[in-house]
Design a protein around this motif. Structure first.
Motif, PDB file in Angstrom:
ATOM      1  N   PRO A 215       0.818  -1.225   0.000  1.00  0.00           N
ATOM      2  CA  PRO A 215       0.000   0.000   0.000  1.00  0.00           C
ATOM      3  C   PRO A 215       0.846   1.266   0.000  1.00  0.00           C
ATOM      4  O   PRO A 215       1.970   1.276   0.501  1.00  0.00           O
ATOM      5  CB  PRO A 215      -0.806  -0.119   1.293  1.00  0.00           C
ATOM      6  N   PHE A 216       0.268   2.329  -0.556  1.00  0.00           N
ATOM      7  CA  PHE A 216       0.985   3.588  -0.713  1.00  0.00           C
ATOM      8  C   PHE A 216       0.248   4.715   0.016  1.00  0.00           C
ATOM      9  O   PHE A 216      -0.991   4.725   0.072  1.00  0.00           O
ATOM     10  CB  PHE A 216       1.089   3.962  -2.195  1.00  0.00           C
ATOM     11  N   PRO A 217       0.999   5.695   0.538  1.00  0.00           N
ATOM     12  CA  PRO A 217       0.342   6.907   1.049  1.00  0.00           C
ATOM     13  C   PRO A 217      -0.357   7.654  -0.085  1.00  0.00           C
ATOM     14  O   PRO A 217      -0.010   7.513  -1.267  1.00  0.00           O
ATOM     15  CB  PRO A 217       1.510   7.730   1.618  1.00  0.00           C
ATOM     16  N   LEU A 218      -1.336   8.454   0.285  1.00  0.00           N
ATOM     17  CA  LEU A 218      -2.106   9.252  -0.664  1.00  0.00           C
ATOM     18  C   LEU A 218      -1.762  10.724  -0.483  1.00  0.00           C
ATOM     19  O   LEU A 218      -1.770  11.232   0.635  1.00  0.00           O
ATOM     20  CB  LEU A 218      -3.606   9.036  -0.436  1.00  0.00           C
ATOM     21  N   VAL A 219      -1.468  11.403  -1.591  1.00  0.00           N
ATOM     22  CA  VAL A 219      -1.175  12.834  -1.576  1.00  0.00           C
ATOM     23  C   VAL A 219      -2.168  13.541  -2.487  1.00  0.00           C
ATOM     24  O   VAL A 219      -2.360  13.140  -3.637  1.00  0.00           O
ATOM     25  CB  VAL A 219       0.257  13.125  -2.062  1.00  0.00           C
ATOM     26  N   LEU A 220      -2.811  14.592  -1.980  1.00  0.00           N
ATOM     27  CA  LEU A 220      -3.686  15.423  -2.796  1.00  0.00           C
ATOM     28  C   LEU A 220      -3.036  16.787  -2.973  1.00  0.00           C
ATOM     29  O   LEU A 220      -2.544  17.377  -1.997  1.00  0.00           O
ATOM     30  CB  LEU A 220      -5.060  15.590  -2.152  1.00  0.00           C
ATOM     31  N   LEU A 221      -3.060  17.302  -4.216  1.00  0.00           N
ATOM     32  CA  LEU A 221      -2.534  18.630  -4.508  1.00  0.00           C
ATOM     33  C   LEU A 221      -3.687  19.560  -4.832  1.00  0.00           C
ATOM     34  O   LEU A 221      -4.457  19.307  -5.765  1.00  0.00           O
ATOM     35  CB  LEU A 221      -1.565  18.587  -5.695  1.00  0.00           C
ATOM     36  N   SER A 222      -3.815  20.629  -4.063  1.00  0.00           N
ATOM     37  CA  SER A 222      -4.880  21.607  -4.261  1.00  0.00           C
ATOM     38  C   SER A 222      -4.314  22.827  -4.977  1.00  0.00           C
ATOM     39  O   SER A 222      -3.437  23.529  -4.454  1.00  0.00           O
ATOM     40  CB  SER A 222      -5.480  22.009  -2.903  1.00  0.00           C
ATOM     41  N   HIS A 223      -4.833  23.094  -6.175  1.00  0.00           N
ATOM     42  CA  HIS A 223      -4.313  24.191  -6.993  1.00  0.00           C
ATOM     43  C   HIS A 223      -4.813  25.542  -6.496  1.00  0.00           C
ATOM     44  O   HIS A 223      -5.747  25.646  -5.697  1.00  0.00           O
ATOM     45  CB  HIS A 223      -4.679  23.976  -8.463  1.00  0.00           C
TER      46      HIS A 223
ATOM     47  N   ALA B   8      -8.426   1.610  -4.378  1.00  0.00           N
ATOM     48  CA  ALA B   8      -8.655   1.531  -2.931  1.00  0.00           C
ATOM     49  C   ALA B   8      -7.733   0.534  -2.249  1.00  0.00           C
ATOM     50  O   ALA B   8      -7.225   0.788  -1.147  1.00  0.00           O
ATOM     51  CB  ALA B   8     -10.114   1.175  -2.655  1.00  0.00           C
ATOM     52  N   SER B   9      -7.467  -0.601  -2.882  1.00  0.00           N
ATOM     53  CA  SER B   9      -6.687  -1.658  -2.232  1.00  0.00           C
ATOM     54  C   SER B   9      -5.209  -1.314  -2.113  1.00  0.00           C
ATOM     55  O   SER B   9      -4.487  -1.979  -1.364  1.00  0.00           O
ATOM     56  CB  SER B   9      -6.837  -2.975  -2.996  1.00  0.00           C
ATOM     57  N   VAL B  10      -4.734  -0.282  -2.830  1.00  0.00           N
ATOM     58  CA  VAL B  10      -3.306   0.044  -2.785  1.00  0.00           C
ATOM     59  C   VAL B  10      -3.032   1.342  -2.042  1.00  0.00           C
ATOM     60  O   VAL B  10      -1.895   1.816  -2.021  1.00  0.00           O
ATOM     61  CB  VAL B  10      -2.700   0.101  -4.213  1.00  0.00           C
ATOM     62  N   ILE B  11      -4.064   1.943  -1.422  1.00  0.00           N
ATOM     63  CA  ILE B  11      -3.905   3.197  -0.680  1.00  0.00           C
ATOM     64  C   ILE B  11      -3.976   2.925   0.812  1.00  0.00           C
ATOM     65  O   ILE B  11      -4.856   2.201   1.284  1.00  0.00           O
ATOM     66  CB  ILE B  11      -4.992   4.216  -1.068  1.00  0.00           C
ATOM     67  N   ARG B  12      -3.044   3.509   1.560  1.00  0.00           N
ATOM     68  CA  ARG B  12      -3.100   3.455   3.022  1.00  0.00           C
ATOM     69  C   ARG B  12      -4.081   4.531   3.496  1.00  0.00           C
ATOM     70  O   ARG B  12      -3.807   5.726   3.356  1.00  0.00           O
ATOM     71  CB  ARG B  12      -1.720   3.686   3.613  1.00  0.00           C
TER      72      ARG B  12
END
Length: 294
Positions: free
Chosen positions: A55-63, A129-133
């Protein structure tokens, strides 16, 4: 992590406002990348490829206001290669194609909620979903995107009174602090809505903030003053980037779009945006997130 980056597009629904908005998602894959046209840009990605197991962390970028998530495309690609799922939402009615909510209270209310809706959507997306922490989420915001990130991480913004007719500052209704968010990165942050005493007291996560020394829109001293309201000075890493302007944190634009008539493509004289991104910005963000989300 991987030399190859997968790409897929999602549509996120806001039932309260009866609208949907697009989210571009980049992630590690073992499928070979190839040139793909995405929006206004050509990127080396594997469209709709299967992600690595994670699993990988999730990063969101807000413009920023009136902008687009794709102005941070190179940062997204860099983080995906390092083992992150990276989502670039396009804030509805506050983007390059439709900026009808600019400078409105509705926009300030909606932006943090749309980041939260994007997180909710990706954590149930059949492809990802299955690869996101689920409890390892970071928010990166540029300009008004930094307001958005702080508001979702526990900040309690108030309106900014510009004339006596505006009346006293009023609380802006935003979601409660999202416990899934573990770190914030603020780039040239536009954050006057957090000037009121105690408005940042609820932000309990570490913050990396980078301000441009030559920012033509937001004085770096003002940024530092506002961020002094965070509850723990030891959890703030504030950096002043020598000679950088407000737009120096956006990915370098293709040569055909670089022009004085297009301010986001411009930097103060002598500033090398490409060098800064590759040698300073991306390593700094990767180091910060790596210490908190790994």
């Amino acid at each position: 992590m991987s030399d190859f980056v997968g790409y897929c597009a999602a549509q996120v629904a806001d039932a309260d406002l009866n609208l949907t908005f697009p989210v571009a998602v980049f992630y590690p894959t073992d499928t070979a990348s190839q040139p793909e046209t995405i929006g206004l840009y050509q990127l080396d990605v594997a469209r709709d490829a299967a992600p690595l197991a994670g699993p990988f962390p999730l990063v969101l970028l807000s413009h920023g206001t009136g902008s687009s998530g794709m102005v941070h495309r190179n940062l997204a690609l860099d983080l995906a290669r390092r083992g992150y799922v990276v989502a670039l939402p396009e804030h509805p009615h506050n983007n390059r194609d439709d900026d009808s909510w600019a400078h409105t209270a509705q926009n300030l209310q909606a932006r943090p909620r749309h980041l939260q809706l994007a997180i909710d959507h990706l954590l149930t997306d059949a492809r990802l979903a299955s690869v996101i922490r689920p409890n390892a989420v970071a928010l990166i915001g540029h300009s008004l995107g930094s307001y958005t990130a702080l508001a979702l991480a526990g900040g309690r913004p108030t309106s900014v009174s510009r004339t006596p007719a505006d009346g006293p500052p009023r609380l802006i209704p935003v979601p409660a602090a999202d416990a899934r968010v573990r770190a914030l990165v603020l780039l040239a942050p536009a954050i006057p809505w957090f000037l009121a005493e105690g408005s940042l007291r609820g932000v309990q996560v570490p913050v990396l903030a980078l301000a441009g020394e030559q920012d033509e829109h937001i004085p770096p001293g003002f940024i530092q003053h506002v961020l002094n309201g965070l509850p723990d000075a030891n959890r703030l890493d504030y950096r002043l980037v020598a000679n950088a302007g407000h737009f120096s944190f956006l990915s370098p634009f293709p040569a055909a779009r670089v022009s004085p008539q297009f301010p986001p493509s411009q930097d103060p004289p002598g500033f090398d945006r490409a060098r800064f991104h590759q040698q300073e910005l991306y390593p700094a963000i990767a180091d910060f997130l790596g210490r908190l989300l790994r």
